[in-house]
Scaffold this active site. Structure first.
Site, PDB file in Angstrom:
ATOM      1  N   SER A 147       0.794  -8.556  -1.298  1.00 47.85           N
ATOM      2  CA  SER A 147       0.947  -7.638  -2.712  1.00 47.85           C
ATOM      3  C   SER A 147       1.775  -7.642  -3.883  1.00 47.85           C
ATOM      4  CB  SER A 147       0.800  -6.169  -2.579  1.00 47.85           C
ATOM      5  OG  SER A 147       0.858  -5.209  -3.658  1.00 47.85           O
ATOM      6  N   HIS A 191      -0.251   0.557   3.435  1.00 54.08           N
ATOM      7  CA  HIS A 191      -0.285  -0.095   1.392  1.00 54.08           C
ATOM      8  C   HIS A 191      -0.847   0.569   0.291  1.00 54.08           C
ATOM      9  CE1 HIS A 191       0.013  -2.386  -1.691  1.00 54.08           C
ATOM     10  NE2 HIS A 191       1.434  -2.704  -2.458  1.00 54.08           N
ATOM     11  N   ASN A 192      -2.440  -0.160   0.879  1.00 55.03           N
ATOM     12  CA  ASN A 192      -3.119  -0.216   0.024  1.00 55.03           C
ATOM     13  C   ASN A 192      -4.175   1.422  -0.077  1.00 55.03           C
ATOM     14  OD1 ASN A 192      -3.073  -2.138  -0.195  1.00 55.03           O
ATOM     15  ND2 ASN A 192      -5.207  -2.677  -0.817  1.00 55.03           N
ATOM     16  N   GLU A 204      -1.579   3.455  -2.265  1.00 48.77           N
ATOM     17  CA  GLU A 204      -2.030   3.028  -4.080  1.00 48.77           C
ATOM     18  C   GLU A 204      -2.969   3.519  -4.023  1.00 48.77           C
ATOM     19  OE1 GLU A 204      -1.852  -1.675  -4.214  1.00 48.77           O
ATOM     20  OE2 GLU A 204      -4.386  -1.015  -4.806  1.00 48.77           O
ATOM     21  N   LYS A 252      -0.564  -3.964   5.131  1.00 50.18           N
ATOM     22  CA  LYS A 252      -1.114  -4.004   3.746  1.00 50.18           C
ATOM     23  C   LYS A 252      -2.377  -2.868   4.158  1.00 50.18           C
ATOM     24  CE  LYS A 252      -2.190  -5.679   0.323  1.00 50.18           C
ATOM     25  NZ  LYS A 252      -3.550  -5.784  -0.426  1.00 50.18           N
TER      26      LYS A 252
END
Ligand SMILES: NC(=O)C1=CN([C@@H]2O[C@H](COP(=O)(O)OP(=O)(O)OC[C@H]3O[C@@H](n4cnc5c(N)ncnc54)[C@H](OP(=O)(O)O)[C@@H]3O)[C@@H](O)[C@H]2O)C=CC1
Ligand SMILES: O=C(CO)[C@H](O)[C@H](O)COP(=O)(O)O
Length: 462
Positions: free
Chosen positions: A127, A185-186, A189, A182
């Site tokens: 990222s 994480h997104n 986000e 990840k």
């Protein structure tokens, strides 16, 4: 012999290669379309220790053993196609790292496939976007531990560093752990971007602030514990003028938010694991609604509007509401990570994950330091409740903002979902008793009672 190869020279790949070269690594590069490699070598890579390869076998042949290859290609079949090309020329002990946004279930499948060959396959979350890839991304590798041990010195060298000097690269756990982290994480986000967008809408449509004034609000909120990369870029975006017109860039952009899938996957995984992530799902759905632009245009003049006009709260209240909703979105993400750990035992550690998110990545935020210290997997809400006085004030702000947004007819699904999530946890009794009664009424599904053990049925039809 070169130290490492990178395959896939689009935005992320090119910048990671430049980062590796700047850090003294000799890199071989390969891209399916030759012109992209040529443009890179003649442009940004000129004069650096970067060597091209024009096919997969010569890319592998240029490397010292064990061969280390990072894939930075479009997620999906591209990874499988490259593995088909790579496997015949790799040997046991070689390492393939998939740094793209692959679905973690694909990574689990590929890890199993390669395990039989003796070649290590490691799914790694990356990222930081273009700038992060160049200057220092946050790296979330998973998969076989020996692959991490062999790659560690390289990944730590190119990763971002937190304020206390720690590299933002660490081993996330076995199998699909790196890509699962990840993906979450997104998901976070997506949620934070949506919360910011809703707050901007309230500043703009609700309070009639000019673009410059809205930028000032985000810049003012981007201080101390509340500061974050996404707030910082929002202030910058809102100040940017449209070079081809008189107004601001943000007003020249079509109001349809696209996506490549990771937010949707987060919601789908959360549903599969039975974990509520309402702010993330609200963000995914808000992008879907934004895509239905034609219908919105058609119905906008036809659907009745709110008949009350209440004052939207002052920016200070909006800022407090946004900060609480943001922390609730991270909490939802961490709850999902903990559920994944209970299901798959990959070795996911919330503190380690929060540590690699402190710099380099899109969701870096000052309060992650606090989260590293206070997050307890067995009591995740203690992170939100750790400063009760601030919380008392912030929840009132979130309550006021969502109430007045609804009254004014300005959609705020992320803020509303965050408040409902918070209120569910502060409701010692929920109306689920009625849902259980309905289930028992029509389907004889049974229910439990708080005052005695066992499964009961109602006397509904008698
Ligand atoms: N952009 C971002 O901010 C971030 C992206 N990522 C992820 O990193 C990866 C790379 O992203 P990005 O740099 O944006 O590039 P893209 O996702 O646009 O992918 C383009 C690259 O994939 C290659 N490719 C596509 N299909 C194939 C195939 N069948 N065989 C071989 N190569 C193929 C392309 O090669 P060709 O030139 O031949 O078409 C090109 O090098 C993606 O998985 C993305 O999701 C991760 C973090 C941030
Ligand atoms: O991984 C990323 C950032 O962390 C990529 O930019 C990704 O493409 C963002 O997701 P989406 O395109 O669905 O908005």
């Amino acid at each position: 012999m070169n130290d490492i190869a990178l395959i896939g020279l689009a935005v992320m790949g090119q910048n990671l290669v430049l980062n590796m070269a700047r850090n003294g690594l000799a890199v071989t590069v390969y891209n399916r379309t030759r012109e992209r490699t040529e443009a890179f070598l003649g442009g940004p890579a000129k004069g650096q220790s970067i060597t091209p390869a024009w096919d997969v076998p010569s890319c592998v042949a240029a490397l010292s053993r064990p061969r280390k290859i990072i894939l930075m290609v479009k997620a999906g079949t591209a990874v499988d196609q490259l593995l088909d090309e790579l496997l015949p020329v790799l040997e046991p002990g070689d390492i393939v790292v998939d740094g793209g946004n692959s679905h973690f279930e694909d990574t689990v499948r590929r890890t199993r496939r390669l395990r039989e060959t003796g070649v290590f396959f490691a799914g790694m979350g990356v990222s930081g976007g273009e700038e992060g890839a160049l200057l220092g991304p946050s790296l979330m590798p998973g998969g076989p531990l020996p692959a991490w041990e062999q790659m560690r010195h390289i990944l730590e060298k190119i990763a971002a560093r937190s304020a206390d000097g720690d590299p933002c690269a660490d081993y996330m756990g076995a199998d699909g752990a790196g890509h699962f982290v990840k993906m979450v994480h997104n998901g976070i986000e997506y949620a934070v971007m949506q919360l910011i967008a809703e707050t901007w809408d309230l500043l703009r449509r609700g309070l009639n602030l000019s673009p410059g004034q809205t930028a000032d609000c985000f810049a003012a909120w981007n201080k101390g514990a509340a500061s974050s990369y996404l707030l910082e870029i929002t202030a910058n975006i809102l100040r940017t003028k449209d070079l081809s017109g008189d107004g601001f860039m943000v007003d020249a952009i079509l109001d349809t938010a696209q996506g490549k899938g990771t937010g949707l996957w987060t919601s789908q995984s959360a549903l599969n694991l039975g974990v509520p992530v309402p702010a993330i799902t609200a963000a995914v759905e808000a992008r879907m609604l934004s895509m239905r632009r034609e219908e919105r245009q058609r119905y906008a003049p036809l659907l009745p509007a709110a008949d009350v006009s209440l004052d939207i709260p002052a920016p200070e209240t909006l800022g407090k509401a946004l900060f609480l909703a943001t922390r609730l979105a991270y909490l939802q993400g961490f709850s999902l990570l903990m559920a994944a750990e209970r299901t798959w035992n990959w070795g996911l550690d919330p503190a380690r994950i929060a540590r690699v998110w402190r710099a380099g990545c899109i969701i870096r935020a000052a309060f992650l330091d606090d989260l590293v210290r206070t997050f307890a997997p067995e009591a995740p809400l203690s992170f939100i409740a750790s400063a009760p006085e601030d919380l008392a004030d912030a929840q009132l702000a979130l309550r006021r903002v969502t109430t007045l947004a609804a009254a004014a007819g300005i959609p705020a699904p992320g803020l509303g979902a965050s408040l409902a999530y918070y209120d569910a946890f502060r409701s010692a009794r929920l109306p689920a008793s009625l849902v259980q009664a309905q289930r028992d009424y029509f389907g004889a599904h049974g229910f439990e009672r708080p005052d005695r053990p066992g499964v009961f049925h109602g006397p509904w039809k008698g």
